[in-house]
Scaffold this motif. Structure first.
Motif, mmCIF file in Angstrom:
data_model
loop_
_atom_site.group_PDB
_atom_site.id
_atom_site.type_symbol
_atom_site.label_atom_id
_atom_site.label_comp_id
_atom_site.label_asym_id
_atom_site.label_seq_id
_atom_site.Cartn_x
_atom_site.Cartn_y
_atom_site.Cartn_z
ATOM 1 N N LEU A 21 43.823 -73.033 -101.409
ATOM 2 C CA LEU A 21 42.587 -72.260 -101.272
ATOM 3 C C LEU A 21 42.028 -72.365 -99.853
ATOM 4 O O LEU A 21 41.466 -71.419 -99.324
ATOM 5 C CB LEU A 21 41.542 -72.731 -102.289
ATOM 6 C CG LEU A 21 41.891 -72.400 -103.736
ATOM 7 C CD1 LEU A 21 40.836 -72.959 -104.677
ATOM 8 C CD2 LEU A 21 42.023 -70.899 -103.932
ATOM 9 N N GLU A 52 52.042 -80.634 -114.032
ATOM 10 C CA GLU A 52 50.595 -80.643 -114.218
ATOM 11 C C GLU A 52 49.892 -81.457 -113.124
ATOM 12 O O GLU A 52 48.722 -81.252 -112.859
ATOM 13 C CB GLU A 52 50.224 -81.150 -115.619
ATOM 14 C CG GLU A 52 50.352 -82.652 -115.830
ATOM 15 C CD GLU A 52 51.704 -83.029 -116.413
ATOM 16 O OE1 GLU A 52 52.677 -82.267 -116.209
ATOM 17 O OE2 GLU A 52 51.798 -84.083 -117.072
ATOM 18 N N PHE A 53 50.640 -82.358 -112.490
ATOM 19 C CA PHE A 53 50.053 -83.145 -111.401
ATOM 20 C C PHE A 53 49.999 -82.333 -110.101
ATOM 21 O O PHE A 53 49.337 -82.719 -109.159
ATOM 22 C CB PHE A 53 50.869 -84.423 -111.158
ATOM 23 C CG PHE A 53 50.740 -85.431 -112.261
ATOM 24 C CD1 PHE A 53 49.829 -86.467 -112.170
ATOM 25 C CD2 PHE A 53 51.540 -85.341 -113.385
ATOM 26 C CE1 PHE A 53 49.713 -87.402 -113.183
ATOM 27 C CE2 PHE A 53 51.429 -86.270 -114.403
ATOM 28 C CZ PHE A 53 50.513 -87.303 -114.305
ATOM 29 N N VAL A 105 49.338 -88.202 -103.648
ATOM 30 C CA VAL A 105 50.618 -87.499 -103.529
ATOM 31 C C VAL A 105 51.492 -88.286 -102.553
ATOM 32 O O VAL A 105 51.058 -88.580 -101.443
ATOM 33 C CB VAL A 105 50.397 -86.066 -103.005
ATOM 34 C CG1 VAL A 105 51.723 -85.351 -102.871
ATOM 35 C CG2 VAL A 105 49.454 -85.314 -103.923
ATOM 36 N N THR A 147 47.712 -78.565 -105.091
ATOM 37 C CA THR A 147 48.112 -77.242 -104.623
ATOM 38 C C THR A 147 46.892 -76.344 -104.462
ATOM 39 O O THR A 147 46.750 -75.642 -103.458
ATOM 40 C CB THR A 147 49.072 -76.596 -105.649
ATOM 41 O OG1 THR A 147 50.204 -77.434 -105.781
ATOM 42 C CG2 THR A 147 49.492 -75.215 -105.213
ATOM 43 N N ALA A 148 46.009 -76.375 -105.439
ATOM 44 C CA ALA A 148 44.833 -75.523 -105.377
ATOM 45 C C ALA A 148 43.968 -75.912 -104.178
ATOM 46 O O ALA A 148 43.523 -75.056 -103.414
ATOM 47 C CB ALA A 148 44.026 -75.647 -106.666
ATOM 48 N N VAL A 172 50.074 -69.940 -102.881
ATOM 49 C CA VAL A 172 48.698 -69.700 -103.295
ATOM 50 C C VAL A 172 47.921 -69.056 -102.152
ATOM 51 O O VAL A 172 47.205 -68.062 -102.325
ATOM 52 C CB VAL A 172 48.030 -71.029 -103.715
ATOM 53 C CG1 VAL A 172 46.538 -70.836 -103.921
ATOM 54 C CG2 VAL A 172 48.670 -71.557 -104.981
ATOM 55 N N TRP A 225 52.064 -87.839 -108.907
ATOM 56 C CA TRP A 225 52.966 -86.720 -108.634
ATOM 57 C C TRP A 225 54.123 -86.827 -109.615
ATOM 58 O O TRP A 225 55.269 -86.973 -109.239
ATOM 59 C CB TRP A 225 53.448 -86.801 -107.180
ATOM 60 C CG TRP A 225 54.092 -85.562 -106.645
ATOM 61 C CD1 TRP A 225 55.429 -85.376 -106.375
ATOM 62 C CD2 TRP A 225 53.453 -84.342 -106.249
ATOM 63 N NE1 TRP A 225 55.651 -84.125 -105.861
ATOM 64 C CE2 TRP A 225 54.457 -83.476 -105.768
ATOM 65 C CE3 TRP A 225 52.135 -83.894 -106.261
ATOM 66 C CZ2 TRP A 225 54.174 -82.180 -105.308
ATOM 67 C CZ3 TRP A 225 51.862 -82.619 -105.793
ATOM 68 C CH2 TRP A 225 52.872 -81.782 -105.326
ATOM 69 N N LEU A 237 37.178 -80.416 -107.259
ATOM 70 C CA LEU A 237 38.125 -79.941 -108.276
ATOM 71 C C LEU A 237 38.499 -81.086 -109.222
ATOM 72 O O LEU A 237 38.614 -80.905 -110.431
ATOM 73 C CB LEU A 237 39.382 -79.375 -107.615
ATOM 74 C CG LEU A 237 39.215 -78.048 -106.851
ATOM 75 C CD1 LEU A 237 40.536 -77.610 -106.240
ATOM 76 C CD2 LEU A 237 38.689 -76.963 -107.775
ATOM 77 N N ILE A 245 48.983 -79.271 -109.768
ATOM 78 C CA ILE A 245 48.037 -78.161 -109.756
ATOM 79 C C ILE A 245 46.838 -78.398 -108.842
ATOM 80 O O ILE A 245 46.551 -77.583 -107.963
ATOM 81 C CB ILE A 245 47.561 -77.878 -111.203
ATOM 82 C CG1 ILE A 245 48.770 -77.435 -112.024
ATOM 83 C CG2 ILE A 245 46.488 -76.803 -111.211
ATOM 84 C CD1 ILE A 245 48.520 -77.379 -113.500
#
Lengths: 550, 305
Positions: B181, B170-171, B254, B176-177, B107, B166, B150, B173
């Motif tokens: 970022l 879908e967990f 996580v 990671t974002a 990313v 985790w 977020l 996302i």
């Protein structure tokens, strides 16, 4: 070159992510708590990653919550009463007239490896936890048993001298060091739980601290649930144990224990419908929850006292008048209403209110005039000349807030300046046990619902005293209580001992705990318990009718 | 090149030994012990526990024993978590951090580098100002603000994504974002700086005069050199990003390495502290070596010495 604005990248990226998420996560459109409720799986916020699940080696609350699903002792938790034990491995029990010899009659029950649960297993287990080589921190819980202390500290080598004997496979006889009418209550504690001898012997033996028997692959229990999965730092899942003696009572199909240290993360997960129950609630948010989600906010009395230890070996705290002045000048009502906000009760004594049969003391009420007089008598009128002293807290926002309020109250009522400093947990513990402090934040949570769990610790030389305080009269009262012929007499003697303590005041009681947490309304059969021990086999889940069609 | 790599590896080993020794003695000198407990332990029992973990021996002797064990790849048991060795804890949680870190890095690079190039090429236009303002905000906005924001938006308000755990893609996302970022912002600024420097070079003017298309100038002639600052940053960033972020892991539950760094220190879990330090130091040494190699490959003015 065609250009795309950066901000548009972010929007697209987040949108794409969100789309994937919405497709995968909410495919059925059903909330996780609702789905789990239909499957009979309790989603449980459990504080932190357990340090282990060997009942003889752990000491913490998160460990206890898991172990009590996997292992059952002679008795089990009563679903509603704090003063009773329900039958567990023992079908019934009896004692002699002075409560020194107890006989437990075991039922037919099985370990998860197929072995029958025998009286000898308890003898083996208690020998294990008391073996000095194992180094079990909670072994002193068993000192109530005759000669247990001598064996545990190495003075006695022959375990057959310790007061526990299997009369046959199904009969266990326990001889205590003194009369203890509340012994069945103590047995609820996991330090008395059995371990499977075969499993322990196959993986390192009785006294091996790193014995592999309690790992996921090798674990053997006898409780209503058995291990299903364990992903470190993520989840421990237990499932219904079909071979449990009372399997028909068990309503849940399983429990997922989530180790969530962070109080905000836990709350977010609850509000994201991923937990049925949280471990805690951020104190500042309690009023908000009380207003917005009153049905989910639970505030149960909890058998514990929050207090400050006073180091009586240091000036000016070697003067009991100074100590009393500190304790009597605190407006604790104000403190619990404005600072802690969790419905805690101002502590007017040391032993918390709520133990049936034991009336809480009112000796430490708010009497600022008397406090000022005592301080003046001790040579510090209006706080003049009071030396610089400090409160030691372990690093935590909540403890700091309380300390700052206490600091301000003492400044206001007594005119004294007391500093605050925080220490990391392990350093704080070392300082406290080596009396390297003036005032130290402390808390004590009962091991069992009897005043002795509170008053025993302030006897001379007790490892948990940590104040330097010693009183021959107090010691004598506690010793007399231990040998009292009746429960009434014992309670009276303990009461007298508490009055001695509160007169000499090596501690400043602040508040009696409550347990504040969030509980999904789908959870049923969950009652307030003074020790926060809820027998999972009586808990069930009812999916929300309004969501059933989704 | 082989000589260079071997020399650097030998240096690396010395660095690791020094780090190990310093960490060991710092940990030994820290107040508090892994075995301090809230409830008193009888001295006899404490002595047994200490003997079990070798704490009854003098510090110097413990150092050599532990060094010998570590050289044989044996980091010992956790002093706090029953039945778990340091190696097990790392083996369980490192893959999680590695996955999260790799995704976040994708990313970060995927957004940061194109944005940086774009900003440099279109400098002093809104295509420069907007991405650079956003990235400045990204750098200033720490992960512990970005993460909960977020989570609030996508978890609680829109209800699209799970906010903790985790258990599947879908967990992944939101963490990671959050992590990606943050690093994307750095990469964008570094790439912009590097590219601007390249675009101002004489050979670029020559190329433009000869009528070489702008796309070729940017992507073929300038990109290699323009990425050097970003690549220099990549080394330590990579080591940090794949060994786990305490903040992101805590916010989103996580089960990675990051939480263990803090927990090990707070628990005084000496063996775990040492194991994690060695792991992290090794990663840094290796990543820096790789970055050095990459820099020489990209920058013709540098040579292996």
């Amino acid at each position: 070159m065609r250009s795309i604005p950066f901000s548009s990248y972010i929007v697209r990226f987040l949108f794409a992510f969100a789309m994937i998420g919405s497709l995968t996560a909410c495919g059925s459109g059903e909330r996780e708590t609702q789905r789990a409720a239909r499957d009979g799986i309790l989603l449980f916020g459990n504080g932190s990653e357990p340090k282990g699940i060997d009942p003889h080696l752990v000491t913490g609350v998160p460990e206890n919550k898991i172990i009590s699903a996997l292992v059952e002792g002679l008795v089990s938790y009563h679903p509603t009463s704090d003063l009773e034990s329900s039958p567990g491995m023992a079908e019934r029990w009896e004692s002699n007239a002075d409560f020194t010899v107890w006989t437990f009659y075991l039922r037919d029950a099985k370990w998860t490896n197929g072995d029958p649960v025998r009286a000898q297993d308890f003898v083996y287990s208690w020998q294990r936890i008391l073996s000095p080589e194992l180094g079990a921190e909670y072994a002193p819980m068993l000192y109530v048993i005759k000669n247990a202390e001598a064996f545990n500290t190495g003075g006695l080598k022959d375990f057959s001298q310790v007061g526990v004997k299997a009369l046959d496979d199904k009969t266990l006889q326990v001889t205590l060091g003194g009369s203890t009418s509340y012994f069945p209550l103590m047995l609820q504690h996991y330090s008395f739980f059995p371990v499977n001898p075969r499993a322990v012997e196959e993986h390192g033996g009785m006294t091996d601290r790193q014995s592999g028997w309690s790992t996921f692959d090798n674990y053997v229990g006898n409780g209503p649930f058995r291990l299903k999965q364990w992903v470190t730092n993520q989840v421990i899942e237990v499932e219904r144990n079909p071979d449990y003696w009372d399997a028909k009572t068990v309503k849940l199909n399983g429990i997922r224990f989530f180790p969530i240290d962070n109080i905000n993360a836990e709350e977010t997960m609850f509000r994201n419908d991923r937990l049925h129950i949280t471990n805690q609630v951020f104190p500042d948010k309690i009023p908000v929850f009380a207003e917005k989600m009153p049905e989910q906010l639970r505030n149960d009395p909890y058998l514990g006292t929050y207090f400050y230890r006073i180091n009586v070996t240091r000036k000016p705290f070697n003067d009991p008048r100074v100590r009393r002045a500190l304790a009597l000048s605190l407006d604790k009502k104000l403190l619990v209403e404005k600072v802690t906000k969790g419905g805690q009760a101002p502590a007017t004594g040391y032993v918390p209110t709520g133990i049936p049969g034991y009336e809480a003391s009112t000796a430490v009420s708010f009497r600022p005039d008397e406090a000022r007089r005592l301080l003046a008598e001790a040579g510090y009128p209006g706080g003049k000349g009071f030396p610089k002293t400090e409160i030691m807290i372990n690093t935590s926002e909540a403890h700091r807030k309380v300390a700052e309020a206490v600091q301000e109250l003492w400044r206001r009522e007594l005119g004294i300046e007391i500093g605050i400093y925080n220490q990391e947990w392990k350093v704080y513990l070392d300082n406290q046990s080596s009396l390297n402090f003036d005032l130290s934040r402390s808390g004590w949570i009962a091991d069992y619902a009897h005043p002795s769990t509170f008053v025993d610790m302030f006897t001379t030389g007790n490892g948990n005293n940590d104040t330097g305080w010693s009183s021959a009269r107090y010691d004598a009262l506690i010793e007399a209580a231990r040998r009292a012929g009746s429960e009434e007499e014992r309670v009276r003697l303990m009461h007298d001992a508490e009055e001695v303590l509160l007169n000499e005041m090596p501690i400043v009681p602040i508040y009696w705990y409550t347990r504040v947490y969030l509980l999904d309304t789908k959870v049923k059969g969950w009652y307030p318990k003074l020790l926060d021990n809820h027998p999972y086999k009586h808990v069930w889940l009812e999916p929300d009718a309004s969501e059933a069609g989704k | 090149m082989l000589k260079f790599v071997i020399a650097r590896l030998l240096q690396g080993i010395l660095v690791l030994l020094a780090i190990y020794a310093v960490t060991f003695f710092l940990v030994a000198a820290t107040p508090g012990s892994p075995f301090s407990t809230e409830r008193a332990i009888a001295p006899e029992i404490l002595a047994q526990i200490e003997a079990f973990y070798g704490y009854d021996k003098p510090t110097s002797e413990r150092f050599f024993t532990s060094l010998t064990n570590v050289l044989q790849g044996e980091f010992g048991p956790s002093a706090v978590y029953a039945n778990r060795t340091v190696t097990q804890i790392i083996a369980e949680s490192f893959p999680v951090s590695l996955l999260l870190g790799s995704l976040a890095l994708l990313v970060a690079l995927g957004i940061g580098i194109p944005a940086g190039i774009l900003a440099a090429v279109k400098r002093n236009t809104w295509l420069d100002y907007i991405p650079m303002s956003v990235s400045m905000a990204g750098i200033c906005l720490p992960t512990f603000v970005m993460g909960p924001l977020l989570a609030l938006l996508f978890g609680l308000i829109l209800n699209w994504l799970p906010v903790g755990g985790w258990f599947g893609p879908e967990f992944w996302i939101l963490p990671t974002a959050t992590l990606g970022l943050y690093y994307a912002a750095y990469f964008a600024r570094l790439t912009r700086g590097g590219m601007l420097e390249m675009l101002n070079q004489d050979f670029v003017r020559t190329a433009r005069a000869k009528g070489v298309p702008e796309t070729t100038i940017v992507l073929k002639h300038c990109l290699k050199g323009g990425l050097i600052p970003a690549i220099t940053f990549l080394g330590p960033a990579l080591a940090g990003i794949i060994s786990g972020s305490f903040v992101v892991e805590t916010i989103f539950q996580v089960p990675g390495l990051g939480q263990w760094f803090v927990r090990a220190a707070l628990n005084r879990d000496d063996f775990l502290v040492l194991g994690l330090t060695v792991l992290f130091a090794t990663l840094i040494v290796i990543m820096n070596l790789l970055v050095d190699i990459a820099q020489v490959a990209l920058n013709p003015r540098l040579k292996y010495d």
